[in-house]
Design a protein around this motif. Sequence first.
Motif, PDB file in Angstrom:
ATOM      1  N   MET A  74       0.835  -1.206   0.000  1.00  0.00           N
ATOM      2  CA  MET A  74       0.000   0.000   0.000  1.00  0.00           C
ATOM      3  C   MET A  74       0.865   1.250   0.000  1.00  0.00           C
ATOM      4  N   LEU A  75       1.970   1.209   0.739  1.00  0.00           N
ATOM      5  CA  LEU A  75       2.844   2.387   0.812  1.00  0.00           C
ATOM      6  C   LEU A  75       3.489   2.693  -0.538  1.00  0.00           C
ATOM      7  N   THR A  76       3.609   1.656  -1.400  1.00  0.00           N
ATOM      8  CA  THR A  76       4.267   1.884  -2.686  1.00  0.00           C
ATOM      9  C   THR A  76       3.270   2.041  -3.825  1.00  0.00           C
ATOM     10  N   GLY A  77       1.993   2.036  -3.505  1.00  0.00           N
ATOM     11  CA  GLY A  77       0.993   2.254  -4.543  1.00  0.00           C
ATOM     12  C   GLY A  77       0.665   1.033  -5.368  1.00  0.00           C
ATOM     13  N   ASN A  92       0.434  13.541  -1.946  1.00  0.00           N
ATOM     14  CA  ASN A  92      -0.536  12.499  -1.678  1.00  0.00           C
ATOM     15  C   ASN A  92      -0.426  11.379  -2.720  1.00  0.00           C
ATOM     16  N   LEU A  93      -0.141  10.171  -2.244  1.00  0.00           N
ATOM     17  CA  LEU A  93       0.101   9.043  -3.153  1.00  0.00           C
ATOM     18  C   LEU A  93      -1.168   8.637  -3.884  1.00  0.00           C
ATOM     19  N   LEU A  94      -2.316   8.813  -3.237  1.00  0.00           N
ATOM     20  CA  LEU A  94      -3.555   8.339  -3.861  1.00  0.00           C
ATOM     21  C   LEU A  94      -4.084   9.352  -4.868  1.00  0.00           C
ATOM     22  N   LYS A  95      -3.771  10.648  -4.635  1.00  0.00           N
ATOM     23  CA  LYS A  95      -4.294  11.665  -5.556  1.00  0.00           C
ATOM     24  C   LYS A  95      -3.318  11.973  -6.680  1.00  0.00           C
ATOM     25  N   ASN A  96      -2.023  12.019  -6.369  1.00  0.00           N
ATOM     26  CA  ASN A  96      -1.010  12.298  -7.403  1.00  0.00           C
ATOM     27  C   ASN A  96      -0.007  11.155  -7.477  1.00  0.00           C
ATOM     28  N   PRO A  97      -0.479   9.951  -7.875  1.00  0.00           N
ATOM     29  CA  PRO A  97       0.417   8.787  -7.782  1.00  0.00           C
ATOM     30  C   PRO A  97       1.734   8.963  -8.540  1.00  0.00           C
TER      31      PRO A  97
ATOM     32  N   LEU B  96       7.265  -3.686 -10.152  1.00  0.00           N
ATOM     33  CA  LEU B  96       8.179  -2.628 -10.595  1.00  0.00           C
ATOM     34  C   LEU B  96       7.414  -1.576 -11.391  1.00  0.00           C
ATOM     35  N   LEU B  97       6.554  -2.047 -12.306  1.00  0.00           N
ATOM     36  CA  LEU B  97       5.794  -1.106 -13.129  1.00  0.00           C
ATOM     37  C   LEU B  97       4.757  -0.370 -12.280  1.00  0.00           C
ATOM     38  N   LEU B  98       4.113  -1.116 -11.359  1.00  0.00           N
ATOM     39  CA  LEU B  98       3.044  -0.492 -10.574  1.00  0.00           C
ATOM     40  C   LEU B  98       3.590   0.512  -9.568  1.00  0.00           C
ATOM     41  N   SER B  99       4.850   0.311  -9.118  1.00  0.00           N
ATOM     42  CA  SER B  99       5.389   1.258  -8.141  1.00  0.00           C
ATOM     43  C   SER B  99       6.181   2.368  -8.822  1.00  0.00           C
ATOM     44  N   SER B 100       6.211   2.376 -10.148  1.00  0.00           N
ATOM     45  CA  SER B 100       6.909   3.435 -10.880  1.00  0.00           C
ATOM     46  C   SER B 100       5.929   4.560 -11.212  1.00  0.00           C
ATOM     47  N   PRO B 101       6.472   5.745 -11.458  1.00  0.00           N
ATOM     48  CA  PRO B 101       5.572   6.858 -11.773  1.00  0.00           C
ATOM     49  C   PRO B 101       4.956   6.749 -13.160  1.00  0.00           C
ATOM     50  N   LEU B 102       4.100   5.770 -13.354  1.00  0.00           N
ATOM     51  CA  LEU B 102       3.407   5.585 -14.631  1.00  0.00           C
ATOM     52  C   LEU B 102       1.939   5.335 -14.347  1.00  0.00           C
ATOM     53  N   SER B 103       1.106   5.509 -15.363  1.00  0.00           N
ATOM     54  CA  SER B 103      -0.287   5.108 -15.195  1.00  0.00           C
ATOM     55  C   SER B 103      -0.507   3.813 -15.956  1.00  0.00           C
ATOM     56  N   GLU B 104      -1.666   3.231 -15.761  1.00  0.00           N
ATOM     57  CA  GLU B 104      -2.003   1.991 -16.464  1.00  0.00           C
ATOM     58  C   GLU B 104      -1.936   2.198 -17.972  1.00  0.00           C
ATOM     59  N   ARG B 105      -2.297   3.408 -18.393  1.00  0.00           N
ATOM     60  CA  ARG B 105      -2.298   3.733 -19.826  1.00  0.00           C
ATOM     61  C   ARG B 105      -0.905   3.518 -20.424  1.00  0.00           C
ATOM     62  N   HIS B 106       0.121   4.018 -19.704  1.00  0.00           N
ATOM     63  CA  HIS B 106       1.482   3.864 -20.210  1.00  0.00           C
ATOM     64  C   HIS B 106       1.856   2.394 -20.344  1.00  0.00           C
ATOM     65  N   ILE B 107       1.519   1.610 -19.323  1.00  0.00           N
ATOM     66  CA  ILE B 107       1.918   0.206 -19.321  1.00  0.00           C
ATOM     67  C   ILE B 107       1.243  -0.526 -20.479  1.00  0.00           C
ATOM     68  N   VAL B 108      -0.076  -0.340 -20.596  1.00  0.00           N
ATOM     69  CA  VAL B 108      -0.824  -1.098 -21.601  1.00  0.00           C
ATOM     70  C   VAL B 108      -0.418  -0.675 -23.010  1.00  0.00           C
ATOM     71  N   LEU B 109      -0.355   0.648 -23.246  1.00  0.00           N
ATOM     72  CA  LEU B 109       0.001   1.096 -24.597  1.00  0.00           C
ATOM     73  C   LEU B 109       1.448   0.728 -24.932  1.00  0.00           C
ATOM     74  N   GLY B 110       2.327   0.798 -23.947  1.00  0.00           N
ATOM     75  CA  GLY B 110       3.722   0.425 -24.184  1.00  0.00           C
ATOM     76  C   GLY B 110       3.825  -1.015 -24.639  1.00  0.00           C
ATOM     77  N   LYS B 111       3.115  -1.884 -23.953  1.00  0.00           N
ATOM     78  CA  LYS B 111       3.169  -3.296 -24.317  1.00  0.00           C
ATOM     79  C   LYS B 111       2.523  -3.529 -25.676  1.00  0.00           C
ATOM     80  N   PHE B 112       1.417  -2.822 -25.916  1.00  0.00           N
ATOM     81  CA  PHE B 112       0.710  -2.980 -27.190  1.00  0.00           C
ATOM     82  C   PHE B 112       1.609  -2.558 -28.355  1.00  0.00           C
TER      83      PHE B 112
END
Lengths: 339, 247
Positions: A74-77, A92-97, B96-112
């Motif tokens: 949870m702490l790492t998102g 804020n991790l939940l608002k600006n991940p 690694l991907l989920l804890s990086s500063p990316l959104s799901e959009r980046h991950i999915v489109l990157g793989k696509f």
Amino acid sequence: MRAHILGYIQDCLQLRSPLTLSNATPEITLSARKLTRSFGKQQVIHDVTLELKRGEVLGLLGHNGAGKSTTLQMLTGCLLPDSGEIEICGINLLKNPAQAKAHLGYLPETAPLYRELSVADFLIFAARLRGIESAEVPSALSQALQRCGLDSVKNKIISTLSKGYQQRTGIAQAIIHRPAVIVLDEPTVGLDPAQIRDIRRLIRELGNTSSVILSTHLLSEVKNVCDRVEIMQHGKLIYGDTSARMQNYGQVSGFPLTLHNPPALSELQNLPGVSEVEQLSATQFRILHPADNNPSGILLSQAAQLGWQLEQLTPLQTSLEDIFVQITDAEAATTGVLP
Amino acid sequence: MIRLIARRELRSLFAMPSTWFILAILQFIFAWFFLARLEAFLEIQPQLAQLANPPGVTVTLAAPLFFTAGFLLMMLVPMFTMRLIAEERRNQTLALLLSSPLSERHIVLGKFFGLMSFLLALTVMLPAMLYTLALGTTLDHGLILSNCIGLILLTASYVALGLYVSALTSQPVIAAIGALAVLIGLWLADMAATAADSPWHQLSPLYHFQNFNAGLLDSSDAAFFVLFTAFFLLLTMKRLHNNRVYG
């Protein structure tokens, strides 16, 4: 119209403020408030509140299945809490991940490695993923390689490396972007003693510049590495203190003593600092004393002066294992849940 | 970020021996099919020449070649898409991907886009083979172009579907079989529906490829592919988000 513009400016200011905060490297790097999380109907995390300062190594201690990994996820998102707030460097991790995660390095239980890549390629990917500009990648790479002792294997394919080097690669990917908060989930599991020592030294070093939070069920790790300890049981934090003070928890210190020519029991009992004397046999005693007042010095000089013929005096320390069991048992007794 | 993930995907693909093996086999099949069709065409060419409006080499050669490629890709794409997310999940690299500063959009489109660029490199051999014929004869460029566009759109729809199935599981094999089952199911539904206006036809990507295959650029077919691809890409993003919600 005017209200609209004012609102817009306010929005902009609110958006800006976390950015400026992050540059000023605030004292508190990670704060989590009242995190809860359930899987299905079972609530696994209850009201977890944590705070981490820069330059601090926090150990999250607990039995297997106590909720350590879930908390770290949870702490790492990687996992959203059901309720609660998480702030990383004031963002804020939940608002600006995306902004918050740029300050975060995470090593999960299993190191997330693309095993078909070489160490250097993988670390370059990890660095770029965390938003390091391509011009700064080489310096970040060489620093991470050097810090984790990976220089000699940087061109090897990860799958051919030993477990220890793979784990170091895992740590290297978590620190390559010099994050303010480093989260390590059981970083020394499955390593041999020499590797464990190396990794602990590295964690200690990381703790000087960043905040580190690590989960473990090894008590020696807490003793050697952590500044502060939080003990977790059944998804709750049940005890939190500095690691040094935890070692004195509920402790009555004492030591066994063997004298060939012992004086009367009362004479021993009257020595300053001695709180209790148990006679084990004709020549063997156990001296109990408060943690902050050790009478062994006085005892030694008295024994020499009065000819008690001292044979054995072994300082007794309660092991960290005992303390851990004491704390978790005490909690189990108050809540009526068996560990 | 999308490009970074796409590049990583390509790198990993080319690091695996199986990729090169599949590439070699596929090139062999394409070449063999191309030569067999060419030989057949040369045999019947004298008879064709007696017709009033004889079909040219492009129609007799390129159209079946592209259709075979479309059909083969239906079987092959799930082999490539299966790894995309399922294997990341199994190897725990998804963290690694989920804890990086990316959104799901980046991950999915990157793989696509990563897999798409690989498959494009794979299918670019088809027009390259056909254009060797330009040394001896004139080709119908329009037909080849419409086939190329059709094949790209068809591949994109396969990849999007495979990516979604891969996001549902942590077992690559299940992802492969699942995607294959859905694709073959759609194709069989298309085949089994005998009525010309049956709605089942409309569901099958291969059915919508037929117009492109015949050299007909139909915007409704193109729209189908775009919607099909976008639908499954969005579902994949949603599924990855749910990963954080449900664990």
